[in-house]
Design a protein around this motif. Structure first.
Motif, PDB file in Angstrom:
ATOM      1  N   ALA A 157       0.817  -1.213   0.000  1.00 36.68           N
ATOM      2  CA  ALA A 157       0.000   0.000   0.000  1.00 36.68           C
ATOM      3  C   ALA A 157       0.852   1.263   0.000  1.00 36.68           C
ATOM      4  O   ALA A 157       0.456   2.285  -0.579  1.00 36.68           O
ATOM      5  CB  ALA A 157      -0.933  -0.007   1.207  1.00 36.68           C
ATOM      6  N   ILE A 158       2.006   1.226   0.657  1.00 37.34           N
ATOM      7  CA  ILE A 158       2.850   2.427   0.706  1.00 37.34           C
ATOM      8  C   ILE A 158       3.331   2.784  -0.691  1.00 37.34           C
ATOM      9  O   ILE A 158       3.222   3.932  -1.139  1.00 37.34           O
ATOM     10  CB  ILE A 158       4.052   2.211   1.645  1.00 37.34           C
ATOM     11  N   ALA A 159       3.862   1.796  -1.405  1.00 38.65           N
ATOM     12  CA  ALA A 159       4.374   2.052  -2.744  1.00 38.65           C
ATOM     13  C   ALA A 159       3.263   2.466  -3.698  1.00 38.65           C
ATOM     14  O   ALA A 159       3.444   3.359  -4.539  1.00 38.65           O
ATOM     15  CB  ALA A 159       5.089   0.812  -3.266  1.00 38.65           C
ATOM     16  N   ASN A 160       2.096   1.851  -3.578  1.00 37.39           N
ATOM     17  CA  ASN A 160       1.004   2.149  -4.506  1.00 37.39           C
ATOM     18  C   ASN A 160       0.505   3.589  -4.367  1.00 37.39           C
ATOM     19  O   ASN A 160       0.027   4.176  -5.345  1.00 37.39           O
ATOM     20  CB  ASN A 160      -0.149   1.174  -4.271  1.00 37.39           C
ATOM     21  N   SER A 161       0.623   4.164  -3.173  1.00 35.98           N
ATOM     22  CA  SER A 161       0.098   5.513  -2.919  1.00 35.98           C
ATOM     23  C   SER A 161       1.178   6.586  -3.012  1.00 35.98           C
ATOM     24  O   SER A 161       1.050   7.653  -2.413  1.00 35.98           O
ATOM     25  CB  SER A 161      -0.550   5.569  -1.536  1.00 35.98           C
ATOM     26  N   ILE A 162       2.233   6.352  -3.768  1.00 41.00           N
ATOM     27  CA  ILE A 162       3.361   7.281  -3.835  1.00 41.00           C
ATOM     28  C   ILE A 162       2.912   8.657  -4.328  1.00 41.00           C
ATOM     29  O   ILE A 162       2.002   8.783  -5.157  1.00 41.00           O
ATOM     30  CB  ILE A 162       4.458   6.708  -4.763  1.00 41.00           C
ATOM     31  N   PHE A 163       3.541   9.695  -3.815  1.00 44.24           N
ATOM     32  CA  PHE A 163       3.283  11.060  -4.267  1.00 44.24           C
ATOM     33  C   PHE A 163       3.846  11.202  -5.682  1.00 44.24           C
ATOM     34  O   PHE A 163       5.043  11.023  -5.913  1.00 44.24           O
ATOM     35  CB  PHE A 163       3.972  12.050  -3.316  1.00 44.24           C
ATOM     36  N   ASN A 164       2.965  11.513  -6.634  1.00 47.20           N
ATOM     37  CA  ASN A 164       3.393  11.528  -8.038  1.00 47.20           C
ATOM     38  C   ASN A 164       3.180  12.874  -8.715  1.00 47.20           C
ATOM     39  O   ASN A 164       3.177  12.952  -9.946  1.00 47.20           O
ATOM     40  CB  ASN A 164       2.676  10.422  -8.818  1.00 47.20           C
ATOM     41  N   ASP A 165       2.996  13.948  -7.937  1.00 48.22           N
ATOM     42  CA  ASP A 165       2.922  15.270  -8.553  1.00 48.22           C
ATOM     43  C   ASP A 165       4.307  15.677  -9.067  1.00 48.22           C
ATOM     44  O   ASP A 165       5.320  15.405  -8.414  1.00 48.22           O
ATOM     45  CB  ASP A 165       2.432  16.316  -7.555  1.00 48.22           C
ATOM     46  N   THR A 166       4.330  16.331 -10.203  1.00 45.29           N
ATOM     47  CA  THR A 166       5.576  16.861 -10.756  1.00 45.29           C
ATOM     48  C   THR A 166       5.590  18.369 -10.564  1.00 45.29           C
ATOM     49  O   THR A 166       4.715  19.072 -11.077  1.00 45.29           O
ATOM     50  CB  THR A 166       5.709  16.521 -12.250  1.00 45.29           C
ATOM     51  N   ILE A 167       6.560  18.863  -9.809  1.00 50.23           N
ATOM     52  CA  ILE A 167       6.642  20.289  -9.490  1.00 50.23           C
ATOM     53  C   ILE A 167       7.855  20.873 -10.211  1.00 50.23           C
ATOM     54  O   ILE A 167       8.976  20.393 -10.051  1.00 50.23           O
ATOM     55  CB  ILE A 167       6.765  20.513  -7.971  1.00 50.23           C
ATOM     56  N   ILE A 168       7.618  21.909 -10.988  1.00 47.98           N
ATOM     57  CA  ILE A 168       8.681  22.584 -11.736  1.00 47.98           C
ATOM     58  C   ILE A 168       8.752  24.032 -11.276  1.00 47.98           C
ATOM     59  O   ILE A 168       7.736  24.738 -11.228  1.00 47.98           O
ATOM     60  CB  ILE A 168       8.421  22.529 -13.256  1.00 47.98           C
ATOM     61  N   LEU A 169       9.940  24.467 -10.911  1.00 48.12           N
ATOM     62  CA  LEU A 169      10.161  25.838 -10.464  1.00 48.12           C
ATOM     63  C   LEU A 169      10.788  26.641 -11.599  1.00 48.12           C
ATOM     64  O   LEU A 169      11.805  26.241 -12.178  1.00 48.12           O
ATOM     65  CB  LEU A 169      11.077  25.851  -9.244  1.00 48.12           C
ATOM     66  N   SER A 170      10.186  27.773 -11.935  1.00 43.60           N
ATOM     67  CA  SER A 170      10.704  28.625 -13.007  1.00 43.60           C
ATOM     68  C   SER A 170      10.605  30.085 -12.583  1.00 43.60           C
ATOM     69  O   SER A 170       9.912  30.428 -11.619  1.00 43.60           O
ATOM     70  CB  SER A 170       9.916  28.396 -14.307  1.00 43.60           C
ATOM     71  N   TYR A 171      11.301  30.956 -13.299  1.00 41.23           N
ATOM     72  CA  TYR A 171      11.294  32.384 -12.963  1.00 41.23           C
ATOM     73  C   TYR A 171      11.319  33.210 -14.248  1.00 41.23           C
ATOM     74  O   TYR A 171      11.754  32.753 -15.311  1.00 41.23           O
ATOM     75  CB  TYR A 171      12.492  32.732 -12.082  1.00 41.23           C
ATOM     76  N   ASN A 172      10.830  34.441 -14.120  1.00 37.03           N
ATOM     77  CA  ASN A 172      10.823  35.391 -15.228  1.00 37.03           C
ATOM     78  C   ASN A 172      11.802  36.513 -14.908  1.00 37.03           C
ATOM     79  O   ASN A 172      11.647  37.212 -13.905  1.00 37.03           O
ATOM     80  CB  ASN A 172       9.424  35.974 -15.446  1.00 37.03           C
ATOM     81  N   LEU A 173      12.796  36.682 -15.728  1.00 32.46           N
ATOM     82  CA  LEU A 173      13.819  37.698 -15.514  1.00 32.46           C
ATOM     83  C   LEU A 173      13.812  38.651 -16.712  1.00 32.46           C
ATOM     84  O   LEU A 173      14.405  38.371 -17.749  1.00 32.46           O
ATOM     85  CB  LEU A 173      15.199  37.062 -15.343  1.00 32.46           C
ATOM     86  N   ASN A 174      13.108  39.779 -16.522  1.00 28.97           N
ATOM     87  CA  ASN A 174      12.984  40.784 -17.578  1.00 28.97           C
ATOM     88  C   ASN A 174      12.482  40.182 -18.883  1.00 28.97           C
ATOM     89  O   ASN A 174      12.887  40.566 -19.970  1.00 28.97           O
ATOM     90  CB  ASN A 174      14.334  41.478 -17.823  1.00 28.97           C
ATOM     91  N   SER A 175      11.640  39.195 -18.772  1.00 32.94           N
ATOM     92  CA  SER A 175      11.120  38.548 -19.962  1.00 32.94           C
ATOM     93  C   SER A 175       9.842  37.813 -19.608  1.00 32.94           C
ATOM     94  O   SER A 175       9.614  37.433 -18.459  1.00 32.94           O
ATOM     95  CB  SER A 175      12.146  37.571 -20.546  1.00 32.94           C
TER      96      SER A 175
END
Length: 307
Positions: A157-175
């Motif tokens: 059950a632990i493996a089956n319920s793994i957190f599978n969200d993909t989080i991407i961090l990005s930034y805008n620098l004068n664009s």
């Protein structure tokens, strides 16, 4: 009468030091000086460590972003278990009021997720996770085998319920074009987990090594394809998988997801510092209370002796 006497004697324990409770024993005799010294030293240690951790935590900056309601469409999609493999994306803009110095760590935080349930914790196979026997799924119910009888790897059950969200961090620098921040997915596990508790089967080709098994029901891809960019970060040695498999003690918890390595800083200083400080303060309070009681009783004893 003679027979009864013989029966009584037959039930007597042997005349040995062990059965007659005649073995030498050490009686711990604690003096007031020893006990008070122990409390004083413990209080000094806890207060010192607590103050150091709190001062270290002063330099830590934290920002928490809750995306449950903002990404409500994705949450609604996941309410149907059959949509586990369908992708859903959402974007959350935020602003940093000041620069974050040192290492930057990204965590995911869950509320009301009870990883400490007894049956949930037991639903795993340590021999399978060690790579010794992929078919050992006897303790993984109800996620041990698929509908056709194929063993699940990783099972439980632990493996089956793994957190599978993909989080991407990005930034805008004068664009207006977002620039992705390269976050590291390695080095987020405990050393004992990465090199002791989790091992892959001995095979250069993991897809061949996991032949005869199937992925957990809620997984979109098999365990040997968790990381398409780093072949070493696959199978049971995948860092995200290892972090998730260490069950949390409380229903609200956070786990390390990614890191941006720059300068080493202590990231969790404030909660630990408060715990050490409170423990040290309580220990010192107990020390002074027992000291006062000891002095009162000592004076009273001397007074009665003089009488």
């Amino acid at each position: 009468m003679k027979r009864t006497s013989e029966e009584s004697q037959s039930r007597l324990p042997d005349n040995s030091a062990l059965k007659q409770q005649q073995l030498p024993a050490y009686w711990l005799q604690l003096t007031a000086t020893g006990v008070l010294s122990g409390f004083f030293a413990t209080g000094v240690f806890c207060l010192g460590v607590g103050i150091i951790l709190i001062l270290s935590a002063k330099s830590i900056k934290e920002i928490e972003i809750k995306y449950t309601k903002i990404c409500g469409n994705c949450a609604k999609l996941r309410e149907d278990a059959t949509n586990f493999d369908k992708e859903c994306t959402c974007s959350i803009p935020f602003y940093l009021s000041e620069t974050m110095q040192g290492n930057v760590y990204m965590y995911y935080k869950l509320y009301g997720f009870y990883q400490n349930l007894y049956r949930y914790i037991l639903s795993r196979s340590n021999s399978q996770l060690m790579g010794t026997d992929l078919k050992d799924v006897g303790t993984c119910a109800p996620f041990s085998k698929s509908h056709d009888g194929t063993p699940i790897a990783p099972c439980g059950a632990i493996a089956n319920s793994i957190f599978n969200d993909t989080i991407i961090l990005s930034y805008n620098l004068n664009s207006s074009i977002p620039i992705e921040v390269p976050m590291l997915r390695s080095g987020i596990t405990w050393w004992t987990d990465k090199y002791v508790k989790f091992r892959n089967p001995r095979s250069k080709n993991l897809s061949i090594a996991f032949a005869g098994t199937t992925k957990p029901p809620s997984w979109a891809k098999p365990v040997y394809e968790l990381d398409q960019e780093d072949p070493e970060n696959n199978g049971f040695l995948n860092d995200d998988f290892i972090v998730w498999m260490r069950a949390a003690a409380f229903p609200t918890f956070k786990k390390l997801y990614r890191r941006l390595n720059r300068i080493q800083y202590f990231t969790e200083g404030l909660p630990a510092g408060l715990a050490y400080t409170v423990t040290g303060a309580v220990t010192w309070l107990a020390f002074f209370s027992m000291m006062a009681i000891h002095l009162m009783l000592k004076d009273r004893k001397m007074f009665f002796t003089e009488q």
